[in-house]
Design a protein around this motif. Structure first.
Motif, PDB file in Angstrom:
ATOM      1  N   ILE A  37       0.877  -1.170   0.000  1.00 25.11           N
ATOM      2  CA  ILE A  37       0.000   0.000   0.000  1.00 25.11           C
ATOM      3  C   ILE A  37       0.915   1.221   0.000  1.00 25.11           C
ATOM      4  N   ARG A  38       0.539   2.207  -0.765  1.00 27.53           N
ATOM      5  CA  ARG A  38       1.344   3.427  -0.888  1.00 27.53           C
ATOM      6  C   ARG A  38       0.483   4.632  -0.498  1.00 27.53           C
ATOM      7  N   ILE A  39       1.117   5.597   0.136  1.00 27.16           N
ATOM      8  CA  ILE A  39       0.432   6.841   0.470  1.00 27.16           C
ATOM      9  C   ILE A  39       0.992   7.910  -0.462  1.00 27.16           C
ATOM     10  N   GLY A  40       0.111   8.575  -1.181  1.00 31.11           N
ATOM     11  CA  GLY A  40       0.544   9.605  -2.117  1.00 31.11           C
ATOM     12  C   GLY A  40      -0.334  10.833  -2.015  1.00 31.11           C
ATOM     13  N   GLU A  41       0.064  11.861  -2.716  1.00 30.91           N
ATOM     14  CA  GLU A  41      -0.690  13.106  -2.730  1.00 30.91           C
ATOM     15  C   GLU A  41      -1.010  13.476  -4.165  1.00 30.91           C
ATOM     16  N   LYS A  42      -2.260  13.854  -4.386  1.00 33.04           N
ATOM     17  CA  LYS A  42      -2.686  14.284  -5.709  1.00 33.04           C
ATOM     18  C   LYS A  42      -3.609  15.478  -5.533  1.00 33.04           C
ATOM     19  N   ASN A  43      -3.257  16.556  -6.169  1.00 32.66           N
ATOM     20  CA  ASN A  43      -4.034  17.800  -6.066  1.00 32.66           C
ATOM     21  C   ASN A  43      -4.256  18.223  -4.620  1.00 32.66           C
ATOM     22  N   GLY A  44      -3.249  18.045  -3.797  1.00 32.88           N
ATOM     23  CA  GLY A  44      -3.323  18.462  -2.400  1.00 32.88           C
ATOM     24  C   GLY A  44      -4.067  17.511  -1.483  1.00 32.88           C
ATOM     25  N   VAL A  45      -4.518  16.377  -2.015  1.00 32.95           N
ATOM     26  CA  VAL A  45      -5.255  15.401  -1.216  1.00 32.95           C
ATOM     27  C   VAL A  45      -4.381  14.168  -0.995  1.00 32.95           C
ATOM     28  N   VAL A  46      -4.196  13.791   0.258  1.00 31.62           N
ATOM     29  CA  VAL A  46      -3.423  12.602   0.598  1.00 31.62           C
ATOM     30  C   VAL A  46      -4.351  11.396   0.499  1.00 31.62           C
ATOM     31  N   LYS A  47      -3.881  10.370  -0.223  1.00 29.46           N
ATOM     32  CA  LYS A  47      -4.740   9.206  -0.438  1.00 29.46           C
ATOM     33  C   LYS A  47      -3.905   7.941  -0.550  1.00 29.46           C
ATOM     34  N   PRO A  48      -4.370   6.857   0.060  1.00 27.36           N
ATOM     35  CA  PRO A  48      -3.681   5.577  -0.110  1.00 27.36           C
ATOM     36  C   PRO A  48      -3.944   5.003  -1.509  1.00 27.36           C
ATOM     37  N   ALA A  49      -2.921   4.388  -2.081  1.00 27.57           N
ATOM     38  CA  ALA A  49      -3.084   3.633  -3.330  1.00 27.57           C
ATOM     39  C   ALA A  49      -3.141   2.168  -2.939  1.00 27.57           C
ATOM     40  N   THR A  50      -4.157   1.475  -3.413  1.00 26.88           N
ATOM     41  CA  THR A  50      -4.364   0.070  -3.067  1.00 26.88           C
ATOM     42  C   THR A  50      -4.502  -0.774  -4.333  1.00 26.88           C
ATOM     43  N   CYS A  51      -4.338  -2.066  -4.166  1.00 26.60           N
ATOM     44  CA  CYS A  51      -4.537  -2.994  -5.278  1.00 26.60           C
ATOM     45  C   CYS A  51      -6.022  -3.020  -5.630  1.00 26.60           C
ATOM     46  N   ILE A  52      -6.319  -2.782  -6.886  1.00 25.16           N
ATOM     47  CA  ILE A  52      -7.720  -2.771  -7.324  1.00 25.16           C
ATOM     48  C   ILE A  52      -8.166  -4.126  -7.872  1.00 25.16           C
ATOM     49  N   GLN A  53      -7.295  -5.131  -7.759  1.00 25.54           N
ATOM     50  CA  GLN A  53      -7.588  -6.494  -8.217  1.00 25.54           C
ATOM     51  C   GLN A  53      -8.023  -6.508  -9.680  1.00 25.54           C
ATOM     52  N   CYS A  54      -7.305  -5.728 -10.500  1.00 26.18           N
ATOM     53  CA  CYS A  54      -7.647  -5.624 -11.923  1.00 26.18           C
ATOM     54  C   CYS A  54      -7.205  -6.837 -12.736  1.00 26.18           C
ATOM     55  N   GLY A  55      -6.208  -7.564 -12.230  1.00 28.78           N
ATOM     56  CA  GLY A  55      -5.734  -8.761 -12.929  1.00 28.78           C
ATOM     57  C   GLY A  55      -4.662  -8.512 -13.967  1.00 28.78           C
ATOM     58  N   LYS A  56      -4.207  -7.269 -14.102  1.00 31.98           N
ATOM     59  CA  LYS A  56      -3.160  -6.988 -15.096  1.00 31.98           C
ATOM     60  C   LYS A  56      -1.889  -7.769 -14.779  1.00 31.98           C
ATOM     61  N   CYS A  57      -1.585  -7.942 -13.500  1.00 30.00           N
ATOM     62  CA  CYS A  57      -0.409  -8.721 -13.106  1.00 30.00           C
ATOM     63  C   CYS A  57      -0.538 -10.171 -13.573  1.00 30.00           C
ATOM     64  N   ALA A  58      -1.717 -10.726 -13.428  1.00 29.67           N
ATOM     65  CA  ALA A  58      -1.948 -12.121 -13.831  1.00 29.67           C
ATOM     66  C   ALA A  58      -1.847 -12.281 -15.342  1.00 29.67           C
ATOM     67  N   ARG A  59      -2.390 -11.314 -16.073  1.00 32.75           N
ATOM     68  CA  ARG A  59      -2.330 -11.390 -17.535  1.00 32.75           C
ATOM     69  C   ARG A  59      -0.902 -11.200 -18.046  1.00 32.75           C
ATOM     70  N   THR A  60      -0.074 -10.497 -17.289  1.00 33.79           N
ATOM     71  CA  THR A  60       1.313 -10.246 -17.679  1.00 33.79           C
ATOM     72  C   THR A  60       2.217 -11.440 -17.372  1.00 33.79           C
ATOM     73  N   CYS A  61       1.864 -12.216 -16.362  1.00 33.19           N
ATOM     74  CA  CYS A  61       2.712 -13.327 -15.922  1.00 33.19           C
ATOM     75  C   CYS A  61       2.736 -14.439 -16.968  1.00 33.19           C
ATOM     76  N   GLU A  62       3.911 -14.657 -17.528  1.00 27.19           N
ATOM     77  CA  GLU A  62       4.081 -15.678 -18.570  1.00 27.19           C
ATOM     78  C   GLU A  62       4.122 -17.087 -18.003  1.00 27.19           C
ATOM     79  N   HIS A  63       4.195 -17.209 -16.672  1.00 31.66           N
ATOM     80  CA  HIS A  63       4.329 -18.521 -16.043  1.00 31.66           C
ATOM     81  C   HIS A  63       3.058 -18.963 -15.311  1.00 31.66           C
ATOM     82  N   GLY A  64       2.005 -18.158 -15.410  1.00 28.26           N
ATOM     83  CA  GLY A  64       0.743 -18.507 -14.772  1.00 28.26           C
ATOM     84  C   GLY A  64       0.825 -18.554 -13.250  1.00 28.26           C
ATOM     85  N   ALA A  65       1.717 -17.756 -12.686  1.00 29.85           N
ATOM     86  CA  ALA A  65       1.936 -17.798 -11.238  1.00 29.85           C
ATOM     87  C   ALA A  65       0.967 -16.933 -10.445  1.00 29.85           C
ATOM     88  N   ILE A  66       0.157 -16.139 -11.125  1.00 33.32           N
ATOM     89  CA  ILE A  66      -0.814 -15.292 -10.426  1.00 33.32           C
ATOM     90  C   ILE A  66      -2.207 -15.698 -10.877  1.00 33.32           C
TER      91      ILE A  66
END
Length: 128
Positions: A37-66
């Motif tokens: 989890i990352r804490i960042g600031e955008k337009n003066g607002v502090v907000k955590p960045a979280t995994c959105i479970q989009c699956g891009k990591c799984a689609r990128t993995c050539e070994h089917g590990a995700i």
């Protein structure tokens, strides 16, 4: 699908309680670079960045590990992972981590440890 989200209207204090909890849960030490989890600031607002479970990591993995588990959360099969780091590069939220010396990356599994550690009650694990 089970995932970690930021509550609407909640204001992050940038106390790093969630970051500490995550890195200690996975790596037994406080190191912001080892947190999923990352804490960042955008337009003066502090907000955590979280995994959105989009699956891009799984689609990128050539070994089917995700893969999605029974609750729909993407998880890494450390036995199948070769540690190439392509999934880390593909993460649009920049919350997959692979610290120096680690043999496998780490990603959010929606365990809720960070949400419990947040004194401002900004995070929650939801079923969508």
């Amino acid at each position: 699908m089970k995932k970690l989200t930021v509550k609407k209207g909640a204001e992050c204090m940038a106390c790093l309680g969630c970051v500490i909890a995550c890195s200690e849960a996975f790596y037994k030490e406080f190191d912001p670079d080892k947190s999923c989890i990352r804490i960042g600031e955008k337009n003066g607002v502090v907000k955590p960045a979280t995994c959105i479970q989009c699956g891009k990591c799984a689609r990128t993995c050539e070994h089917g590990a995700i893969k999605q588990n029974a609750k729909g959360t993407y998880v890494i099969d450390k036995k199948a992972c070769v540690g190439c780091g392509k999934c880390v590069e593909a993460c649009p939220m920049h919350v997959m981590v692979m610290p120096a010396g680690a043999s496998n990356p780490t990603k959010c599994i929606a365990c809720g440890i960070c949400a419990k550690a947040c004194p401002a009650d900004v995070l929650e694990v939801v079923e969508s």
